[in-house]
Design a protein around this motif. Structure first.
Motif, PDB file in Angstrom:
ATOM      1  N   VAL A  43       0.682  -1.098   0.101  1.00  0.00           N
ATOM      2  CA  VAL A  43      -0.094  -0.090  -0.147  1.00  0.00           C
ATOM      3  C   VAL A  43       0.946   1.212  -0.090  1.00  0.00           C
ATOM      4  O   VAL A  43       1.905   1.266   0.576  1.00  0.00           O
ATOM      5  N   ASN A  44       0.501   2.195  -0.878  1.00  0.00           N
ATOM      6  CA  ASN A  44       1.192   3.489  -0.752  1.00  0.00           C
ATOM      7  C   ASN A  44       0.375   4.518   0.212  1.00  0.00           C
ATOM      8  O   ASN A  44      -0.715   4.433   0.117  1.00  0.00           O
ATOM      9  N   PHE A  45       1.182   5.120   0.846  1.00  0.00           N
ATOM     10  CA  PHE A  45       0.587   6.249   1.570  1.00  0.00           C
ATOM     11  C   PHE A  45       1.268   7.742   1.315  1.00  0.00           C
ATOM     12  O   PHE A  45       2.421   7.742   0.678  1.00  0.00           O
ATOM     13  N   THR A  46       0.441   8.658   1.476  1.00  0.00           N
ATOM     14  CA  THR A  46       0.860  10.160   1.392  1.00  0.00           C
ATOM     15  C   THR A  46       0.454  10.949   2.713  1.00  0.00           C
ATOM     16  O   THR A  46      -0.759  10.879   2.941  1.00  0.00           O
ATOM     17  N   HIS A  47       1.468  11.744   3.133  1.00  0.00           N
ATOM     18  CA  HIS A  47       1.305  12.855   3.944  1.00  0.00           C
ATOM     19  C   HIS A  47       0.689  14.066   3.409  1.00  0.00           C
ATOM     20  O   HIS A  47       1.130  14.401   2.492  1.00  0.00           O
ATOM     21  N   VAL A  48      -0.474  14.708   3.529  1.00  0.00           N
ATOM     22  CA  VAL A  48      -0.917  15.831   2.989  1.00  0.00           C
ATOM     23  C   VAL A  48      -0.030  16.832   2.612  1.00  0.00           C
ATOM     24  O   VAL A  48       0.055  17.182   1.399  1.00  0.00           O
ATOM     25  N   PRO A  49       0.668  17.155   3.606  1.00  0.00           N
ATOM     26  CA  PRO A  49       1.746  18.281   3.505  1.00  0.00           C
ATOM     27  C   PRO A  49       2.854  17.980   2.066  1.00  0.00           C
ATOM     28  O   PRO A  49       2.882  18.635   1.442  1.00  0.00           O
ATOM     29  N   ASP A  50       3.199  16.593   2.180  1.00  0.00           N
ATOM     30  CA  ASP A  50       3.907  16.115   1.016  1.00  0.00           C
ATOM     31  C   ASP A  50       3.180  16.097  -0.350  1.00  0.00           C
ATOM     32  O   ASP A  50       3.966  16.737  -1.376  1.00  0.00           O
TER      33      ASP A  50
ATOM     34  N   LYS B  85       3.950   9.520  -3.883  1.00  0.00           N
ATOM     35  CA  LYS B  85       3.711   8.827  -2.577  1.00  0.00           C
ATOM     36  C   LYS B  85       4.850   9.365  -1.473  1.00  0.00           C
ATOM     37  O   LYS B  85       5.868   9.903  -1.705  1.00  0.00           O
ATOM     38  N   SER B  86       4.346   9.144  -0.228  1.00  0.00           N
ATOM     39  CA  SER B  86       5.214   9.631   0.872  1.00  0.00           C
ATOM     40  C   SER B  86       6.058   8.241   1.292  1.00  0.00           C
ATOM     41  O   SER B  86       7.179   8.388   1.426  1.00  0.00           O
TER      42      SER B  86
END
Length: 166
Positions: free
Chosen positions: A54-61, A83-84
Motif C-alpha cells: 500500500v502507498n501512503f501520502t502525507h497531505v503536506p507532502d 507517494k510519501s
C-alpha cells in the motif's frame, strides 16, 4: 471509477492540457478509528491479509509534490504518481508498535467482509470500507512513483512519531 474515467475522457476530448496526479492513501484518513485503525487504543482492523503493498501520502507532502509538478513542463498531458511511503499494513502495525512502545490488538477483515459492510454501511463507515476495498482490488495503491522530485517525504515512521508524540 467510472465518473473519474468520464471526466478524464471529457478533458482529453476537449483537447485541454491536464496533469493527473495519483497519490497514496492519506495517512490521517486511513489511520483513524472510523477506518479501523484506533492507534490511541492500540487496536487495528487490517484489510485483507495485511501483506498487500500500500502507498501512503502525507497531505503536506502532496502539496510539495504539486508545487514541483506545476514547475515541470514535462508533466503536461501526463499521469504522475507520487507517494510519501510504501509498505504493508502488517509492517505499518510493526512501526506503530515500535514507535508507541505498545503491542497492538490486530484483527483482519477479508475482502468479502469489507464488501458486505460496504453494502449495508456498517457504522457509517461506507467511505472507509470503499477505500480499503479499492486498496485491495486495484493496483492504484501499489504503483511506483514515476518522477523523482526533490521532496523530503514523511515516512510512515515519521508519521507515527507525530501521532505518538515521539
Amino acid at each position: 471509477m467510472d465518473a473519474k474515467k468520464a471526466v478524464r475522457t471529457a478533458i482529453e476530448e476537449e483537447k485541454l492540457d491536464y496533469t493527473y496526479i495519483t497519490n497514496g492513501l492519506f495517512y490521517p484518513i486511513i489511520f483513524q478509528p472510523m477506518a479501523g485503525f484506533d492507534l490511541q487504543n492500540h487496536k487495528v482492523i487490517i484489510p485483507g491479509t495485511g501483506n498487500e503493498k500500500v502507498n501512503f501520502t502525507h497531505v503536506p507532502d502532496l502539496g510539495k509534490f504539486v508545487a514541483e509538478i506545476l514547475l515541470d513542463p514535462t508533466t503536461v498531458n501526463q499521469s504522475i504518481y507520487v507517494k510519501s511511503d510504501s509498505t504493508t499494513y502488517n509492517e505499518a502495525v510493526k512501526v506503530f508498535e515500535e514507535v508507541s512502545g505498545k503491542k497492538f490488538e490486530v484483527q483482519y477483515a477479508t475482502l468479502e467482509e469489507l464488501k458486505k459492510n460496504y453494502e449495508v454501511d456498517v457504522g457509517g463507515a461506507k467511505f472507509f470500507d470503499l477505500i480499503k476495498i479499492t486498496s485491495l482490488t486495484t493496483d492504484g495503491n501499489s504503483f511506483e512513483s514515476n518522477r523523482n522530485y526533490d521532496v523530503k517525504t514523511t515516512t510512515l515512521r515519521d508519521y507515527a512519531k507525530i501521532i505518538f508524540n515521539k
